[in-house]
Design an enzyme around this catalytic site. Structure first.
Site, PDB file in Angstrom:
ATOM      1  N   HIS A 206      -5.303   0.742   0.563  1.00  0.00           N
ATOM      2  CA  HIS A 206      -4.133   0.100  -0.074  1.00  0.00           C
ATOM      3  C   HIS A 206      -3.179  -0.289   1.055  1.00  0.00           C
ATOM      4  CE1 HIS A 206      -0.901   0.422  -3.429  1.00  0.00           C
ATOM      5  NE2 HIS A 206      -0.156   0.394  -2.335  1.00  0.00           N
ATOM      6  N   HIS A 208       0.105  -2.500   2.404  1.00  0.00           N
ATOM      7  CA  HIS A 208       1.264  -3.383   2.241  1.00  0.00           C
ATOM      8  C   HIS A 208       1.266  -4.331   3.440  1.00  0.00           C
ATOM      9  CE1 HIS A 208       3.204  -1.807  -1.382  1.00  0.00           C
ATOM     10  NE2 HIS A 208       2.455  -0.761  -1.110  1.00  0.00           N
ATOM     11  N   CYS A 239       7.524  -0.285  -2.583  1.00  0.00           N
ATOM     12  CA  CYS A 239       8.024   0.931  -3.200  1.00  0.00           C
ATOM     13  C   CYS A 239       9.539   0.969  -3.036  1.00  0.00           C
ATOM     14  CB  CYS A 239       7.373   2.134  -2.517  1.00  0.00           C
ATOM     15  SG  CYS A 239       8.034   3.693  -3.098  1.00  0.00           S
ATOM     16  N   ASN A 248       2.167  -5.782  -1.469  1.00  0.00           N
ATOM     17  CA  ASN A 248       0.780  -5.517  -1.073  1.00  0.00           C
ATOM     18  C   ASN A 248       0.149  -6.799  -0.558  1.00  0.00           C
ATOM     19  OD1 ASN A 248       1.349  -3.660  -3.576  1.00  0.00           O
ATOM     20  ND2 ASN A 248      -0.209  -2.651  -2.374  1.00  0.00           N
TER      21      ASN A 248
END
Ligand code: HMG
Ligand code: MG
Length: 301
Positions: A206, A208, A239, A248
């Site tokens: 994952h 960003h 976030c 992302n």
């Protein structure tokens, strides 16, 4: 030639990570339209919402309605950090749960007001219970590379947290570069280590895209052997408790990169851009990803 997998699984996180930090109020109706358009593009796994405190993250206050009204399609995750969230999610019929915790204590305190050890103590019985009842559970490991407050995170600390989750019977580890600071070498090193040390759990990356290294980091993780990636349509996201982090890496750009390298995803690029076009008028900043820009030019031609 480098060896790449034939197929990659994309886990779309736009409706959750993408919208949790959005300044505009996005209605439940528009979120559902976005989710359904993403489903129509061929996405089979998606984080559709999160069960967190509406005081902390008002954008996700409609989580129950999203779960109840989203068309059932593939694997649909709801994200939550605690027992109250799991309780709320199961009440409305969620089947796949994503829990989250930070490797960094400082980040975990800012994000969920608990130390990492306190979160793990709460999550252990929760996960054991969910697994006994047959739910699919994934653990999202935040600040796996860098923390906005503590800086570089040691690989051994990330590995140790992942091993702990794995010993509880978790289905998937989702390892996150929360603030988009990792470089491709770090991506390759950490994912190679995790695949070597924890070979029996699904491993997802994952990223960003704060420093525009998301695609390069995905390529590096692919070479390390990862074949599951969280991405966000339109590159939305971030976030609220990770200062400086942007969205992302964009699903449409990742899918296009993979397809041009002969790696299949099962996703239709044009329909994916249509999903981005659906949410685009309702978000506070212009969507400017490579593939969405090309899609818009084609629409105008
Ligand atoms: P707190 O204030 O310390 O919690 O917040 P509390 O236990 O004292 O509860 C306060 C109130 O929240 C109580 O209600 C609880 O019932 C309620 P009140 O009595 O005041 O009316 N509450 C909840 N309500 C709904 N759902 C829940 C829930 N839990 C408690 N699950 C808390 C602690 C965890 C609740 C808060 O800090 C919080 O909601 N944090 C969420 C932060 C967040 O959503 N961050 C973004 C997601 S993580 C992420 O984006 C990273 C990721 O993408 C990977 C990466 O990139 O790194 C996954
Ligand atoms: Mg994230």
């Amino acid at each position: 030639m480098f060896s790449l997998p034939n197929n990659v699984t994309i886990i779309e996180v736009g409706p959750r990570d993408g919208l949790q930090n959005e300044k505009n109020e996005v209605s439940t109706e528009h979120k559902l339209e976005f989710i359904h358009a993403l489903q129509a593009s061929g996405i089979q796994e998606m984080e559709i919402t999160s069960f967190v405190s509406p005081k902390w993250v008002p954008q996700m206050a409609d989580a129950a309605a999203i779960v109840e009204r989203a068309h059932k399609h593939g694997r649909q995750f709801v994200l939550t950090p605690n027992s109250k969230g799991v309780e709320r999610a199961l009440q409305v019929g969620a089947k796949s749960v994503a829990v989250f915790v930070g490797v960094s204590n400082s980040f975990n305190m800012k994000n969920i007001n608990k130390t990492t050890a306190q979160s793990m103590a709460e999550l252990k019985p929760l996960i054991t219970n969910l697994k006994q009842q047959g739910y699919f559970v994934r653990a999202c490991i935040s600040t796996a590379f860098y923390c906005p407050y503590e800086g570089k995170i040691a690989e051994e600390d990330t590995l140790s947290l992942c091993k702990e989750f794995s010993s509880w019977g978790i289905d998937e580890l989702n390892v996150a570069d929360t603030i988009g600071m990792a470089n491709p070498q770090e991506s390759h090193t950490l994912f190679s280590l995790l695949l070597r040390e924890i070979p029996d759990v699904l491993l997802t990356a994952h990223f960003h895209d704060t420093r525009k290294m998301g695609l390069a980091n995905i390529y590096a993780a692919l070479l390390a052997g990862v074949s599951r990636f969280d991405t966000s349509a339109g590159g939305l996201g971030g976030c609220p408790f990770a200062p400086g982090a942007t969205g992302n890496v964009a699903t449409e750009d990742v899918v296009n990169m993979l397809h041009t390298m002969g790696v299949q995803t099962g996703i239709d690029e044009n329909l994916l851009c249509e999903a981005v076009a659906i949410i685009s008028p309702f978000v506070s900043r212009p969507i400017d990803t490579g593939m969405f820009r090309l899609y818009q030019i084609q629409q105008q031609a």
